[in-house]
Design an enzyme around this catalytic site. Sequence first.
Site, PDB file in Angstrom:
ATOM      1  CB  SER A 141      50.672  -3.691  11.788  1.00  0.00           C
ATOM      2  OG  SER A 141      49.542  -2.834  11.788  1.00  0.00           O
ATOM      3  CE1 TYR A 154      52.242  -2.126  17.014  1.00  0.00           C
ATOM      4  CE2 TYR A 154      50.655  -1.157  15.501  1.00  0.00           C
ATOM      5  CZ  TYR A 154      51.167  -2.262  16.152  1.00  0.00           C
ATOM      6  OH  TYR A 154      50.619  -3.502  15.954  1.00  0.00           O
TER       7      TYR A 154
END
Length: 263
Positions: A141, A154
Amino acid sequence: MTTSPSVAVITGASSGIGAVYAERFAARGYDLLLVARREDRLRELAAKLESLHGINVQTLTADLAKESGMQAVEKSLRSNERISVLVNNAGVAHLAPFTAGSAELHQADIALNITALTRLSLAALTRFQAQNSGTLINVASVVSLHARAGSSVYSGTKGYVLNFTRGLQEEVAGTNVKIQAVLPAMTATEIWEVSGVSMENLPPAAIMTTENLVDAALAGLDQGEAVTIPPLHDLAKWEAYESARLAVFESCLTGVPAPRYQK
């Protein structure tokens, strides 16, 4: 004599990015092994892709946050010699202050985003390297490059994915094994339903479709990119970032504290 098609294994394949990867590899003539928790969705997708592309699709219902799920997929990766592609796409996000989450929640996120990805990569790469062929795609990501309040776990897990993938790329350099890290930004997937952040609160112009994301990622793979960032238009910014990152690392190889830390 006919040769059976290669098999692409895609985790988190029941929806979103994983489902599009399944469609695209099916269109490229691969047989598929689709992995996810939702058996009904896997079977529906498998039937659709078999009908559209005339390929064979197997499904494996597994929760990769659990030991039993990891072991089931590891077994398939080790035993099926036709597998030539692994897409580590399965992941989860809970976007909230760190102390608002339980230890169990954080551990489950780490198990899926880090532990499962690491173990499946090991199972696949052990054979890919032995046969000097194969492709590993790890979905990270853009938050692997930056963390904000509420994204500590995350972002931390995706930072691991990026650096883990970089290390693997150096290990297979000069071979026929391909390894790619894909860094999506805001993408229209169901991950937002469990993240704690509604897509309705995101700027619409910043949201990429899963189809555009995967098509760009595969174009990057075909072009030989080690790291593909589909929404990044100005490649010079990435090149400057990479140059600065490597320069900082190399500048640290002195063995002497910087003057600002010396009296």
